[in-house]
Motif scaffolding. Structure first.
Motif, PDB file in Angstrom:
ATOM      1  N   THR A   1      66.146  82.718  17.602  1.00 43.85           N
ATOM      2  CA  THR A   1      65.802  81.494  16.875  1.00 43.85           C
ATOM      3  C   THR A   1      64.317  81.421  16.542  1.00 43.85           C
ATOM      4  N   GLU A   2      63.469  81.865  17.486  1.00 47.12           N
ATOM      5  CA  GLU A   2      62.026  81.753  17.270  1.00 47.12           C
ATOM      6  C   GLU A   2      61.525  82.646  16.134  1.00 47.12           C
TER       7      GLU A   2
ATOM      8  N   LEU B   1      63.098  82.912  13.213  1.00 41.69           N
ATOM      9  CA  LEU B   1      63.469  82.293  11.945  1.00 41.69           C
ATOM     10  C   LEU B   1      62.321  81.433  11.396  1.00 41.69           C
TER      11      LEU B   1
ATOM     12  N   VAL C   1      61.669  78.534  10.336  1.00 36.47           N
ATOM     13  CA  VAL C   1      62.024  77.122  10.191  1.00 36.47           C
ATOM     14  C   VAL C   1      60.853  76.292   9.659  1.00 36.47           C
TER      15      VAL C   1
ATOM     16  N   THR D   1      61.171  67.622  14.144  1.00 35.19           N
ATOM     17  CA  THR D   1      62.048  68.753  14.457  1.00 35.19           C
ATOM     18  C   THR D   1      63.515  68.343  14.578  1.00 35.19           C
TER      19      THR D   1
ATOM     20  N   ASP E   1      65.881  70.631  12.758  1.00 38.26           N
ATOM     21  CA  ASP E   1      65.649  72.071  12.905  1.00 38.26           C
ATOM     22  C   ASP E   1      66.936  72.868  13.091  1.00 38.26           C
ATOM     23  N   SER E   2      67.890  72.340  13.854  1.00 35.50           N
ATOM     24  CA  SER E   2      69.140  73.087  14.070  1.00 35.50           C
ATOM     25  C   SER E   2      69.918  73.226  12.766  1.00 35.50           C
TER      26      SER E   2
ATOM     27  N   GLU F   1      68.039  75.773  10.651  1.00 34.01           N
ATOM     28  CA  GLU F   1      68.314  77.109  11.201  1.00 34.01           C
ATOM     29  C   GLU F   1      69.658  77.632  10.706  1.00 34.01           C
ATOM     30  N   SER F   2      70.668  76.767  10.683  1.00 32.78           N
ATOM     31  CA  SER F   2      71.996  77.220  10.250  1.00 32.78           C
ATOM     32  C   SER F   2      71.991  77.634   8.785  1.00 32.78           C
TER      33      SER F   2
ATOM     34  N   LEU G   1      69.340  78.775   7.145  1.00 30.89           N
ATOM     35  CA  LEU G   1      68.576  80.025   7.081  1.00 30.89           C
ATOM     36  C   LEU G   1      69.444  81.210   7.478  1.00 30.89           C
ATOM     37  N   ARG G   2      70.198  81.053   8.550  1.00 34.08           N
ATOM     38  CA  ARG G   2      71.080  82.149   8.992  1.00 34.08           C
ATOM     39  C   ARG G   2      72.137  82.464   7.933  1.00 34.08           C
TER      40      ARG G   2
END
Length: 199
Positions: free
Chosen positions: A11-12, A14, A16, A33, A36-37, A40-41, A43-44
């Motif tokens: 995760t770190e 990515l 974000v 933040t 952020d989750s 992150e999703s 981005l993935r």
């Protein structure tokens, strides 16, 4: 043939914060933040789509590629790029007995689009009848976002933003990708050679 990721992108690694800036989300608040989750999703998802379209691995990861027969006796193209290192090759017979091939028997042929595994002696190790070969290797541009080429970074951010902006949309056609993203990815797509030339 089967390709499996042995490691995942932490995760770190990515981007974000960069993605948050790209979206022009508000900053300076106590709940900066909170999303952020979600970011992150997206981005993935964008990274996965870029990798699927180009065959290029964005972040450095370890893969295991299982094959049941070599395409040629002396050289075998690898399924993704860029590949930085062949870690090991294990031959397994039908009964499950495994043997690790000496690293002196093969070498990596680096290529931006089509890296390959090549025999040193003339022929790759013989895969046992009804058996398999597991090729473990490192692929990806690097462990950090800064190692990724600038145009690929831009493509990931643009595509992730597209997913974010249209997250409630259910009518987009399958595989829809914005033109700007497609243009950025074009030079990374592997060339296919046909009888008439490049396809």
């Amino acid at each position: 043939m089967m390709l499996v990721e042995e490691t995942s992108v932490p995760t770190e690694a990515l981007p974000v914060p960069e993605f948050r800036d790209h979206l022009r989300l508000g900053s300076g608040f106590s709940d900066d933040t909170l999303q952020d989750s979600v970011l992150e999703s997206f981005l993935r998802a964008a990274i996965s789509a870029v990798e699927a379209r180009t065959g290029k691995v964005v972040f450095q990861q370890t893969f295991v590629w299982t094959v049941y027969d070599w395409r040629t006796g002396a050289e075998q193209g690898l399924p993704v790029a860029p590949v930085s290192e062949i870690l090991d090759i294990t031959l397994e017979d039908a009964q499950g007995s495994a043997v690790v091939v000496a690293s002196s028997a093969y070498r990596l042929v680096s290529n931006a689009h089509t890296p390959s595994l090549k025999s040193v002696s003339g022929r790759l190790p013989t895969i046992p009848r009804d058996g398999s070969a597991a090729v473990r290797f490192e692929a990806g541009y690097g462990p950090d976002w800064g190692n990724v080429p600038a145009d690929l970074r831009q493509a990931v951010l643009l595509l992730a933003a597209h997913y974010y902006e249209f997250r409630q949309e259910t009518t987009l056609s399958e595989g829809c990708m914005p033109f700007g993203v497609v243009s950025l990815l074009e030079r990374y797509r592997p060339m296919r050679l046909s009888v008439g030339g490049v396809a």
